[in-house]
Design an enzyme around this catalytic site. Structure first.
Site, mmCIF file in Angstrom:
data_model
loop_
_atom_site.group_PDB
_atom_site.id
_atom_site.type_symbol
_atom_site.label_atom_id
_atom_site.label_comp_id
_atom_site.label_asym_id
_atom_site.label_seq_id
_atom_site.Cartn_x
_atom_site.Cartn_y
_atom_site.Cartn_z
ATOM 1 N N HIS A 183 -5.403 7.557 -2.468
ATOM 2 C CA HIS A 183 -6.382 6.565 -2.045
ATOM 3 C C HIS A 183 -7.574 6.499 -3.000
ATOM 4 C CE1 HIS A 183 -4.450 7.517 1.983
ATOM 5 N NE2 HIS A 183 -4.186 6.243 1.771
ATOM 6 N N HIS A 219 0.843 -1.205 0.000
ATOM 7 C CA HIS A 219 0.000 0.000 0.000
ATOM 8 C C HIS A 219 0.876 1.251 0.000
ATOM 9 C CE1 HIS A 219 -3.563 2.469 1.380
ATOM 10 N NE2 HIS A 219 -2.558 3.233 1.812
ATOM 11 N N GLU A 220 1.838 1.309 0.927
ATOM 12 C CA GLU A 220 2.706 2.490 1.007
ATOM 13 C C GLU A 220 3.576 2.612 -0.245
ATOM 14 O OE1 GLU A 220 2.237 4.763 3.021
ATOM 15 O OE2 GLU A 220 0.905 3.687 4.381
ATOM 16 N N HIS A 234 1.743 4.257 -3.022
ATOM 17 C CA HIS A 234 1.783 5.721 -2.916
ATOM 18 C C HIS A 234 3.044 6.248 -3.597
ATOM 19 C CE1 HIS A 234 -1.700 6.518 -0.552
ATOM 20 N NE2 HIS A 234 -1.277 5.937 0.555
#
Length: 403
Positions: A213, A203-204, A207
């Site tokens: 998101h 997830h990070e 980014h």
């Protein structure tokens, strides 16, 4: 006489220096000629022998780390659930992207996937270094996360070289957070204690690849309802919307299954839901992803034009340290009443899998720590919280805070 001697000495030193300079020039030229004729000095430096000298607190992943990553157990904690608790009120986007999204700034609209070329990593190549604070198992989690990108996209995380001015520094800094896309210079990506699960890591990293998101898309109101009265006022900026002038959904529909979607309780001030899906059955789905969705993968490949890009080689670093695989800890699932019994769990989320605190966290923070079965989790989300802070004795509270 003494004056003449000094003058002679100066002349001798000058001539010696000049001779040395004349000798060095052909040596440098000869070494430069050693480069293969078809290789530029920049691409030549990407070879392992020319990796940038590391600081004392920096290292790279090795082949052993990637092999250990293949042996990891299924230690998933849904990323959308743990992240907003780990970074309560601040969110997991920081750095230049966070500044731009500050509601005090006039440019506070969010984006889903960056489209400006300056924010993308050239050819999908992302140089990195990692902190030497990570233990063997944590390094394996990072390696497994990197490999997921290497297997499913043309994005490549490669050890930083001497010519890489823009790079990721991955370390235990302050919770779980990342900037979005290529910010320039040393770019921090924090995966602290409590963040070292595969799904949280990807997830990070997504980014840093260039995505915000999913629940911040401009069209999100057609797919989810934001319940502002349940959101902590200081966290309102976590529910901003995308700027269509600078973003792209790459032609894809809203993705309830995205690894980039927070769960329905994100930033709740009272334990009730902060967003629900227009399709009611999807409320339990959002924020529960443990891997990329097919749309996540498709959007990354579209962003970096992966069918056309020339893939850079995967280069791993070296270390003298012997790596011993560490098995993932087992997680006991609470079958029945899976709820938090205190409203302080968000403060202690990093202690969920601690050897010393695990039993206490299972007892009082089973929902926040991810010990629920899918069925129990759905029941818990549909019910109001049942906090009993008196159940936590003063000694237990002090132990969790300072132990």
């Amino acid at each position: 006489m003494r004056r003449n001697d000094l003058l002679n000495n100066k002349i001798t030193i000058f001539l010696s220096s000049l001779s040395l300079f004349v000798i060095i020039i052909p040596i440098y030229a000869a070494e430069k000629d050693l480069l293969p004729p078809s290789t530029s000095s920049e691409t030549f430096l990407t070879d392992e022998d020319f990796l940038r000298p590391l600081n004392d607190d920096e290292t790279f992943l090795t082949e052993k780390d990637f092999k250990n990553g293949e042996k990891l157990g299924e230690d998933h904690v849904p990323a959308g659930s743990i992240l907003w608790k780990q970074v309560y009120k601040k969110g997991d986007i920081r750095g230049k992207a966070a500044w731009k999204l500050d509601p005090k700034n006039s440019e506070s609209l969010r984006r889903n996937g960056v489209i400006t070329g300056t924010r993308k990593w050239p050819n999908g190549r992302i140089p990195y270094v990692i902190s030497n604070q990570y233990n063997d198992r944590e390094r394996a989690v990072l390696a497994r996360s990197f490999q997921a990108y290497h297997d499913k996209t043309c994005v490549r995380f490669v050890p930083r070289t001497a010519v890489d001015n823009d790079y990721l520094y991955i370390g235990k800094i302050d919770g779980c957070y990342s900037d979005v896309g290529r910010a320039g210079g040393r770019q921090e990506l924090s995966l602290d204690n409590g963040c070292l699960q595969y799904d949280t890591a990807i997830h990070e990293l997504m980014h840093s690849v260039g995505f915000y998101h999913e629940h911040e898309r401009w069209d999100r109101d057609e797919h989810i309802t934001i319940l502002w009265h349940n959101i902590d006022r200081e966290a309102y900026d976590q529910f901003g919307k995308v700027d269509l002038a600078e973003s792209s959904y790459y032609g894809q529909l809203y993705d309830y299954y995205s690894i980039m979607h927070y769960d329905s309780l994100a930033f709740s001030k009272n334990g009730f839901e902060t967003m629900v899906a227009k399709q009611s059955e999807m409320t339990a789905v959002i924020g529960a992803a443990i891997d990329f969705s097919p749309i996540d993968i498709l959007k990354m490949n579209l962003m970096y034009q992966c069918s056309d890009v020339k893939l850079p080689p995967t280069v791993v670093g070296t270390t003298d340290k012997t790596i011993v695989p560490v098995p993932a800890p087992s997680v006991t699932v609470v079958e029945d009443d899976c709820r938090d019994r205190t409203n302080l769990c968000w403060r202690w989320i990093d202690r969920c899998k601690s050897f010393f605190f695990e039993q206490i966290m299972k007892e009082f923070c089973s929902l926040s720590c991810g010990y629920c079965t899918p069925k129990a989790l759905q029941t818990a989300k549909a019910s109001p919280p049942n906090y009993s802070n008196t159940l936590l004795t003063k000694s237990s509270t002090s132990y969790l805070q300072h132990g």
